[in-house]
Design a protein around this motif. Structure first.
Motif, PDB file in Angstrom:
ATOM      1  N   GLY A  44       0.780  -1.234   0.000  1.00 39.36           N
ATOM      2  CA  GLY A  44       0.000   0.000   0.000  1.00 39.36           C
ATOM      3  C   GLY A  44       0.807   1.276   0.000  1.00 39.36           C
ATOM      4  N   HIS A  45       2.120   1.200   0.177  1.00 39.19           N
ATOM      5  CA  HIS A  45       2.886   2.442   0.189  1.00 39.19           C
ATOM      6  C   HIS A  45       3.260   2.852  -1.234  1.00 39.19           C
ATOM      7  N   VAL A  46       3.397   4.160  -1.426  1.00 39.13           N
ATOM      8  CA  VAL A  46       3.804   4.723  -2.715  1.00 39.13           C
ATOM      9  C   VAL A  46       5.200   5.300  -2.559  1.00 39.13           C
ATOM     10  N   GLU A  47       6.057   4.984  -3.502  1.00 41.37           N
ATOM     11  CA  GLU A  47       7.449   5.429  -3.439  1.00 41.37           C
ATOM     12  C   GLU A  47       7.837   6.092  -4.748  1.00 41.37           C
ATOM     13  N   SER A  48       8.570   7.198  -4.630  1.00 38.94           N
ATOM     14  CA  SER A  48       9.092   7.875  -5.805  1.00 38.94           C
ATOM     15  C   SER A  48      10.525   7.408  -6.034  1.00 38.94           C
ATOM     16  N   VAL A  49      10.798   6.883  -7.229  1.00 40.22           N
ATOM     17  CA  VAL A  49      12.105   6.290  -7.517  1.00 40.22           C
ATOM     18  C   VAL A  49      12.739   6.985  -8.718  1.00 40.22           C
ATOM     19  N   ASP A  50      14.002   7.349  -8.573  1.00 40.96           N
ATOM     20  CA  ASP A  50      14.735   7.956  -9.690  1.00 40.96           C
ATOM     21  C   ASP A  50      14.836   6.971 -10.845  1.00 40.96           C
ATOM     22  N   ALA A  51      14.632   7.478 -12.048  1.00 39.26           N
ATOM     23  CA  ALA A  51      14.728   6.630 -13.232  1.00 39.26           C
ATOM     24  C   ALA A  51      16.116   6.018 -13.361  1.00 39.26           C
ATOM     25  N   SER A  52      17.147   6.743 -12.952  1.00 39.93           N
ATOM     26  CA  SER A  52      18.515   6.230 -13.055  1.00 39.93           C
ATOM     27  C   SER A  52      18.719   5.006 -12.163  1.00 39.93           C
ATOM     28  N   VAL A  53      18.043   4.973 -11.006  1.00 34.90           N
ATOM     29  CA  VAL A  53      18.133   3.818 -10.109  1.00 34.90           C
ATOM     30  C   VAL A  53      17.467   2.614 -10.750  1.00 34.90           C
ATOM     31  N   PHE A  54      16.307   2.835 -11.352  1.00 33.34           N
ATOM     32  CA  PHE A  54      15.587   1.778 -12.052  1.00 33.34           C
ATOM     33  C   PHE A  54      16.459   1.206 -13.174  1.00 33.34           C
ATOM     34  N   LYS A  55      17.066   2.113 -13.943  1.00 36.44           N
ATOM     35  CA  LYS A  55      17.909   1.684 -15.068  1.00 36.44           C
ATOM     36  C   LYS A  55      19.130   0.910 -14.572  1.00 36.44           C
ATOM     37  N   GLN A  56      19.715   1.331 -13.474  1.00 40.20           N
ATOM     38  CA  GLN A  56      20.888   0.640 -12.928  1.00 40.20           C
ATOM     39  C   GLN A  56      20.541  -0.793 -12.552  1.00 40.20           C
ATOM     40  N   GLN A  57      19.396  -0.998 -11.930  1.00 39.53           N
ATOM     41  CA  GLN A  57      18.963  -2.348 -11.570  1.00 39.53           C
ATOM     42  C   GLN A  57      18.708  -3.187 -12.818  1.00 39.53           C
ATOM     43  N   PHE A  58      18.087  -2.560 -13.807  1.00 40.61           N
ATOM     44  CA  PHE A  58      17.814  -3.268 -15.059  1.00 40.61           C
ATOM     45  C   PHE A  58      19.117  -3.705 -15.718  1.00 40.61           C
ATOM     46  N   ASP A  59      20.110  -2.834 -15.734  1.00 40.48           N
ATOM     47  CA  ASP A  59      21.395  -3.155 -16.342  1.00 40.48           C
ATOM     48  C   ASP A  59      22.106  -4.301 -15.609  1.00 40.48           C
ATOM     49  N   GLN A  60      21.733  -4.524 -14.355  1.00 42.28           N
ATOM     50  CA  GLN A  60      22.292  -5.633 -13.580  1.00 42.28           C
ATOM     51  C   GLN A  60      21.505  -6.929 -13.790  1.00 42.28           C
ATOM     52  N   GLY A  61      20.532  -6.886 -14.687  1.00 48.35           N
ATOM     53  CA  GLY A  61      19.741  -8.078 -14.983  1.00 48.35           C
ATOM     54  C   GLY A  61      18.586  -8.303 -14.034  1.00 48.35           C
ATOM     55  N   ILE A  62      18.200  -7.264 -13.303  1.00 50.96           N
ATOM     56  CA  ILE A  62      17.088  -7.380 -12.356  1.00 50.96           C
ATOM     57  C   ILE A  62      15.824  -6.802 -12.977  1.00 50.96           C
ATOM     58  N   ASN A  63      14.795  -7.615 -13.069  1.00 53.05           N
ATOM     59  CA  ASN A  63      13.494  -7.133 -13.519  1.00 53.05           C
ATOM     60  C   ASN A  63      12.725  -6.732 -12.264  1.00 53.05           C
ATOM     61  N   VAL A  64      12.684  -5.441 -11.975  1.00 50.29           N
ATOM     62  CA  VAL A  64      12.114  -4.988 -10.713  1.00 50.29           C
ATOM     63  C   VAL A  64      10.605  -5.232 -10.633  1.00 50.29           C
ATOM     64  N   ALA A  65       9.962  -5.486 -11.771  1.00 49.33           N
ATOM     65  CA  ALA A  65       8.534  -5.775 -11.746  1.00 49.33           C
ATOM     66  C   ALA A  65       8.251  -7.173 -11.234  1.00 49.33           C
ATOM     67  N   GLN A  66       9.212  -8.051 -11.353  1.00 48.70           N
ATOM     68  CA  GLN A  66       9.028  -9.427 -10.912  1.00 48.70           C
ATOM     69  C   GLN A  66       9.059  -9.503  -9.384  1.00 48.70           C
ATOM     70  N   PRO A  67       8.054 -10.101  -8.756  1.00 45.20           N
ATOM     71  CA  PRO A  67       8.081 -10.230  -7.306  1.00 45.20           C
ATOM     72  C   PRO A  67       9.383 -10.878  -6.845  1.00 45.20           C
ATOM     73  N   PRO A  68      10.001 -10.376  -5.776  1.00 42.30           N
ATOM     74  CA  PRO A  68      11.319 -10.881  -5.348  1.00 42.30           C
ATOM     75  C   PRO A  68      11.380 -12.394  -5.179  1.00 42.30           C
ATOM     76  N   GLU A  69      10.302 -13.012  -4.680  1.00 41.54           N
ATOM     77  CA  GLU A  69      10.361 -14.472  -4.448  1.00 41.54           C
ATOM     78  C   GLU A  69      10.339 -15.270  -5.733  1.00 41.54           C
ATOM     79  N   PHE A  70      10.003 -14.624  -6.859  1.00 43.84           N
ATOM     80  CA  PHE A  70       9.975 -15.318  -8.153  1.00 43.84           C
ATOM     81  C   PHE A  70      11.219 -15.060  -8.987  1.00 43.84           C
ATOM     82  N   ARG A  71      12.117 -14.209  -8.519  1.00 38.63           N
ATOM     83  CA  ARG A  71      13.305 -13.892  -9.295  1.00 38.63           C
ATOM     84  C   ARG A  71      14.303 -15.045  -9.267  1.00 38.63           C
ATOM     85  N   PRO A  72      15.086 -15.199 -10.337  1.00 38.22           N
ATOM     86  CA  PRO A  72      16.071 -16.288 -10.385  1.00 38.22           C
ATOM     87  C   PRO A  72      17.107 -16.186  -9.259  1.00 38.22           C
TER      88      PRO A  72
END
Length: 250
Positions: A222-250
């Motif tokens: 229920g919480h709303v968080e504002s996230v810098d686009a650069s942080v999102f991109k950094q995670q993506f570049d590390q192969g992390i799909n942030v949309a995927q629930p953590p327990e389902f990630r490889p």
């Protein structure tokens, strides 16, 4: 009083400077000062306006979140349907939530969304659900291979994304209501920004990879968080799909 002693009243004499007004040089100096003050003031006003829109957007997302939780309480933890499952506009999730948000139609539109007028007219929304937890996996015959999880089954709700801000390029139709986040790592960063506007809240024009700015995100707790686009991109570049629930990630 003798005639010779009378004198007419004469007011104060205006100085030559008051009569002549501004010179061209003085006028140019005043204009330059006004321009300098404006150049200092306008960016501050722009930032204040952008911040106000971001706050309003976050408020909308919180209200939508409350509506979703009330809906899932009534329907055994299940989310309302997305356009992936139904062609009936009355069954699409943003419509299904109306009774749970006081029939407030305004909360489906972000004030910073340049397409909000088109979305309003088409019944669409500035916010889209996370495909991972809102769209079941089906085979080519339409048989469900993996149902969507109930919200209370997600073990890390404070780290699981529920709602995103829709991309400008994602059509305004009411059927544009969920991400395609299962394919993000295959489609690349271009696939991410085709779905969601990671730099929705910014001042000035976007940069090439859309990493200057930030966006609001609603999480399953229920919480709303504002996230810098650069942080999102950094995670993506590390192969992390942030949309995927953590327990389902490889």
């Amino acid at each position: 009083m003798s005639k010779s002693s009378w004198r007419p009243h004469v007011g104060p004499r205006l100085s030559d400077a008051a009569i002549r007004g501004f010179t061209l040089v003085e006028l140019l100096v005043v204009i330059a000062i006004i321009g300098l003050l404006a150049s200092m003031l306008f960016p501050a006003l722009g930032k204040a306006s952008a911040k106000a829109k971001q706050v309003k957007c976050a408020s909308n997302m919180r209200q939508i979140g409350l509506g979703i939780f009330m809906y899932t309480d009534d329907f055994d933890g299940k989310l309302p349907q997305t356009a992936h499952e139904t062609l009936s506009t009355n069954k699409i999730w943003i419509r299904q939530l109306l009774p749970y948000v006081g029939n407030s139609d305004a909360i489906r539109l972000c004030p910073a969304d340049p397409n909000r007028t088109d979305r309003r007219e088409s019944g669409g929304t500035s916010y889209i659900l996370n495909e991972f937890i809102s769209v079941p996996i089906v085979d080519s015959f339409g048989q469900t291979l993996k149902p969507i999880p109930k919200l209370d089954q997600l073990r890390q709700p404070s780290e699981t994304l529920l709602l995103f801000e829709v991309a400008d390029d994602y059509g305004p139709s009411i059927f544009s209501d969920h991400t395609h986040s299962r394919s993000w790592l295959r489609s690349g960063w271009e696939g991410v920004v085709a779905d969601i506007q990671v730099d929705r809240h910014r001042t000035g024009a976007p940069n090439v990879d859309r990493t200057q700015g930030k966006a609001n995100y609603l999480f399953v707790d229920g919480h709303v968080e504002s996230v810098d686009a650069s942080v999102f991109k950094q995670q993506f570049d590390q192969g992390i799909n942030v949309a995927q629930p953590p327990e389902f990630r490889p």
